[in-house]
Design a protein around this motif. Structure first.
Motif, PDB file in Angstrom:
ATOM      1  N   HIS A   1       0.806  -1.222   0.000  1.00  0.00           N
ATOM      2  CA  HIS A   1       0.000   0.000   0.000  1.00  0.00           C
ATOM      3  C   HIS A   1       0.839   1.272   0.000  1.00  0.00           C
ATOM      4  O   HIS A   1       0.292   2.373   0.030  1.00  0.00           O
ATOM      5  CB  HIS A   1      -0.954  -0.001   1.195  1.00  0.00           C
ATOM      6  N   MET A   2       2.167   1.128  -0.001  1.00  0.00           N
ATOM      7  CA  MET A   2       3.041   2.293  -0.064  1.00  0.00           C
ATOM      8  C   MET A   2       3.268   2.716  -1.520  1.00  0.00           C
ATOM      9  O   MET A   2       3.233   1.892  -2.435  1.00  0.00           O
ATOM     10  CB  MET A   2       4.396   1.983   0.580  1.00  0.00           C
ATOM     11  N   ASP A   3       3.501   3.995  -1.721  1.00  0.00           N
ATOM     12  CA  ASP A   3       3.861   4.507  -3.047  1.00  0.00           C
ATOM     13  C   ASP A   3       5.375   4.525  -3.233  1.00  0.00           C
ATOM     14  O   ASP A   3       5.866   4.383  -4.360  1.00  0.00           O
ATOM     15  CB  ASP A   3       3.316   5.929  -3.239  1.00  0.00           C
ATOM     16  N   LEU A   4       6.095   4.726  -2.132  1.00  0.00           N
ATOM     17  CA  LEU A   4       7.552   4.800  -2.188  1.00  0.00           C
ATOM     18  C   LEU A   4       8.128   4.138  -0.944  1.00  0.00           C
ATOM     19  O   LEU A   4       7.767   4.484   0.178  1.00  0.00           O
ATOM     20  CB  LEU A   4       8.015   6.265  -2.249  1.00  0.00           C
ATOM     21  N   ILE A   5       9.035   3.181  -1.158  1.00  0.00           N
ATOM     22  CA  ILE A   5       9.771   2.553  -0.062  1.00  0.00           C
ATOM     23  C   ILE A   5      11.220   2.982  -0.165  1.00  0.00           C
ATOM     24  O   ILE A   5      11.831   2.892  -1.233  1.00  0.00           O
ATOM     25  CB  ILE A   5       9.691   1.014  -0.119  1.00  0.00           C
TER      26      ILE A   5
END
Length: 259
Positions: free
Chosen positions: A161-165
């Motif tokens: 569910h993250m856009d950027l890790i």
């Protein structure tokens, strides 16, 4: 119940705290300016939206778990003249996240990789993206604990569910076979789904040593990571070393002056 009490009750029910708080001030200003009812409502709504946006940004930054506050405005580009400032600023527009592309910051310890990475991450939060910061060792440990406690799916759903890790300090510490496999699984999961921002002190040719000497695993990972990637190499002297030298010189000068 008078009109003011009714208005207060309605704004509380609708959960519009900023409009409730600013209503008397805006009403007075609009009255003095002979503004229309529509302008009065527009100004109140604008304040509510601004407050909610600020809260959302603050919440995303907190959830990202950045270890420190770093901004591009505080980065000394003059100290690393070979770093393309224009390209860094272009990346801060975060279009690479929309494209599911990755960013790799490569350079020796102390040159500012983490500073630039966190600054880009914070800008992504401001632009509405969901971000999560890990060190490489911390991410490997998170996977290990998730497997031990049997909530790996929860961790992977969180990542999904993250856009950027962000993965900081990849290559600083050696990983055992299990940790290497966890990171490989993580990178595979993110491929073309979630953007990655990685900082490392090692050139790509040396990445097998990160992954327990497994050249096939490192090669497969690099194939995924570099399919859509922006690579920034930061070449320069260590900020921390230069700062230490500067402090030592100032202290020596102060001691000499005092004597």
């Amino acid at each position: 119940m008078n009109d003011q009490l009714l208005l207060t009750s309605y704004l509380k029910t609708l959960r519009l705290p900023t409009m409730l708080r600013e209503c008397p001030t805006v009403a007075r200003q609009c009255s003095e300016a002979d503004a229309s009812y529509a302008m009065f409502l527009q100004q109140l709504a604008e304040l509510e939206v601004q407050h909610r946006q600020a809260q959302s940004i603050e919440r995303r930054i907190k959830q990202a778990a950045f270890p420190v506050v770093k901004e591009l405005s505080a980065f000394d580009f003059a100290a690393v003249p070979k770093l393309n400032k224009k390209r860094v600023l272009e990346l801060s527009r975060c279009q690479f996240i929309e494209q599911r592309a990755n960013v790799v910051l490569n350079g020796a310890p102390g040159v500012g990789k983490t500073h630039v990475a966190i600054a880009l991450g914070r800008e992504a939060c401001r632009r509405g993206y969901k971000v999560r910061f890990f060190t490489a060792a911390g991410l490997a440990n998170a996977y290990h604990e998730a497997r031990e406690e049997r909530h790996l799916l929860r961790l992977e759903n969180h990542i999904r569910h993250m856009d950027l890790i962000m993965v900081d300090e990849l290559g600083y510490l050696p990983l055992d076979r299990t940790a290497a496999e966890h990171l490989f699984g993580f990178f595979s999961q993110c491929y073309e789904q979630t953007s990655l921002l990685v900082t490392t002190n090692l050139p790509f040719a040396d990445w097998p040593q990160i992954f327990a000497g497994d050249e096939r695993m490192a090669g497969a990972l690099l194939d995924r990571l570099t399919h859509h990637v922006h690579i920034l190499e930061i070449i320069g002297d260590s900020y921390r070393l230069n700062a230490s030298v500067t402090r030592t010189r100032k202290q020596a000068k102060a001691d000499k002056t005092s004597t």
